[in-house]
Design an enzyme around this catalytic site. Structure first.
Site, short mmCIF file in Angstrom:
data_model
loop_
_atom_site.label_atom_id
_atom_site.label_comp_id
_atom_site.label_asym_id
_atom_site.label_seq_id
_atom_site.Cartn_x
_atom_site.Cartn_y
_atom_site.Cartn_z
N TYR A 53 -6.65 -72.94 4.85
CA TYR A 53 -5.74 -72.03 5.54
C TYR A 53 -4.32 -72.18 5.01
O TYR A 53 -3.93 -73.25 4.57
CB TYR A 53 -5.72 -72.33 7.04
CG TYR A 53 -7.00 -72.02 7.78
CD1 TYR A 53 -8.02 -71.27 7.20
CD2 TYR A 53 -7.21 -72.50 9.07
CE1 TYR A 53 -9.19 -71.01 7.89
CE2 TYR A 53 -8.37 -72.23 9.76
CZ TYR A 53 -9.37 -71.49 9.17
OH TYR A 53 -10.53 -71.23 9.86
N SER A 233 -13.53 -65.77 15.81
CA SER A 233 -13.44 -64.30 15.77
C SER A 233 -13.93 -63.66 17.07
O SER A 233 -14.66 -62.66 17.05
CB SER A 233 -14.23 -63.74 14.58
OG SER A 233 -13.55 -63.98 13.37
N PHE A 237 -11.43 -59.72 14.80
CA PHE A 237 -10.27 -59.40 13.96
C PHE A 237 -9.32 -58.41 14.63
O PHE A 237 -8.70 -57.59 13.97
CB PHE A 237 -10.72 -58.88 12.60
CG PHE A 237 -10.57 -59.89 11.49
CD1 PHE A 237 -9.93 -59.58 10.31
CD2 PHE A 237 -11.07 -61.18 11.65
CE1 PHE A 237 -9.78 -60.52 9.31
CE2 PHE A 237 -10.93 -62.13 10.65
CZ PHE A 237 -10.29 -61.80 9.47
N GLY A 238 -9.23 -58.52 15.94
CA GLY A 238 -8.30 -57.68 16.69
C GLY A 238 -8.88 -56.37 17.17
O GLY A 238 -8.25 -55.67 17.97
N LEU A 240 -11.25 -55.83 19.22
CA LEU A 240 -11.53 -55.86 20.65
C LEU A 240 -10.27 -55.99 21.50
O LEU A 240 -10.36 -56.14 22.72
CB LEU A 240 -12.51 -56.99 20.96
CG LEU A 240 -13.94 -56.74 20.44
CD1 LEU A 240 -14.80 -57.99 20.59
CD2 LEU A 240 -14.59 -55.56 21.17
N GLY A 242 -8.35 -53.44 21.50
CA GLY A 242 -8.22 -52.04 21.87
C GLY A 242 -7.13 -51.29 21.13
O GLY A 242 -6.99 -50.07 21.32
#
Length: 345
Positions: A53, A233, A237-238, A240, A242
């Site tokens: 990372y 996750s 990756f975002g 969910l 919305g």
């Protein structure tokens, strides 16, 4: 906050774990420090990172996340308040800048571990994980994957023996796997059972409303063998969150920055997300609350790894620990899974 223990240990961890892979790419050092400070204040005592990372893995930012965590430990003196997990990268031809051999040989593990400890400015890690297997297997859940034999020679006994040495030295408290299959997890557990080598305590795999493939095989292994899932996750990756429901484009989002994660951009993923959002709205929930609460109450999940690029996201994610889903909501979720099963494996 709610807490549990790492299986087969007395280590108390929060049911929410702070994921840090954005530190050094999407988040600055100051922002990373602020996230860790806030998370700890809210009772989140479990942080996860990895040598590769920040994400995406590249030479210019290699080890940047661990370094940011290390400078925070040095500044605050909070190392003893955090259960810390990190990972050694598995083979990848693009990662030759990491070390001479990117594998799990004894020399490679020693090099990776020692350099992680230096960057983290600590003498030990609580959980040391193998980021993905050395062998060729469907550990990233690819649809249409063709099972194949390869040149990999089973070295799991050697890997565990090497890790045991670092446990005895005090550099590692416990060990875990990541992106592992049921066969791989059982193979490691087999070596533990028959050769009295360290037991795998956790496995870090993807798990979300858009990817429940963990339930097919690994969930049974975890429940019967007392291994804890660290679910990564959980927000797909975002997706969910919305924020893409109406076709919006967010140039700084993970989906925009990392096109290799195209599985989250499929029409099936978009449709499933819309249907899950409908359920949330019908029951007075946000989609984020629905997505994270679903994971947090699964019996095989030890902790849910959340990652955020803003404090607002972090606050919302942590607050979901107080949400409980009714049987009616859970039944509705399973109804969507039946119609559009695992659109983003």
């Amino acid at each position: 906050m709610k807490y549990t223990t790492i299986p087969n240990t007395e280590i108390k961890v929060s049911k929410i774990c702070l994921g840090t892979m954005t530190f050094g790419e999407q988040n600055t050092e100051a922002e990373g420090h602020a996230q860790m400070e806030y998370a700890l204040e809210q009772g989140v005592n479990f942080f996860d990172t990895a040598e590769m990372y920040s994400v995406p893995g590249r030479q210019e930012t290699y080890g940047s996340t661990e370094r940011i965590i290390g400078t925070w430990f040095k500044k605050t003196g909070n190392r003893d308040q955090v259960v810390l997990a990190t990972k050694i990268a598995g083979p990848n031809p693009a990662f030759t800048y990491m070390r001479e051999k990117v594998d799990f040989s004894p020399a490679s593990i020693q090099y990776a571990l020692d350099h992680s400890l230096q960057r983290l400015q600590t003498d030990y890690v609580d959980i040391y994980q193998l980021h993905w297997p050395e062998r060729k297997a469907n550990f990233f859940g690819q649809r249409g994957f063709k099972a194949q034999d390869d040149a990999w020679e089973d070295n799991i006994h050697e890997v565990l023996t090497t890790l045991e040495g670092f446990v005895k030295q005090g550099k590692i408290k416990h060990i875990g796997l990541s992106n592992e299959t049921p066969w791989g997890l059982m193979r490691f557990l087999e070596e533990h059972k028959y050769h009295n080598l360290p037991k795998i305590k956790t496995v870090q795999n993807p798990y979300s409303l858009l990817n429940r493939s963990f339930e097919v095989g690994n969930a049974e292994v975890c429940l019967r063998e007392n291994v804890g899932l660290l679910a990564y996750s959980p927000m797909a990756f975002g997706l969910l969150s919305g924020k893409f429901l109406n076709g919006q484009h967010h140039p700084k989002s993970r989906l925009a920055l990392f096109p290799q994660m195209a599985r989250y951009s499929s029409p099936q993923s978009a449709e499933a997300t819309r249907l899950y959002n409908d359920i949330a709205q019908q029951h007075g929930l946000t989609l984020t609350q629905l997505a994270l609460a679903f994971i947090e109450e699964q019996p095989f999940v030890t902790s849910t790894i959340i990652g955020a690029t803003t404090m607002e996201q972090l606050k919302e994610n942590i607050a979901t620990i107080q949400v409980r889903l009714s049987d009616e909501v859970l039944k509705a979720i399973d109804g969507i899974q039946a119609i559009i099963p695992d659109p983003a494996p």
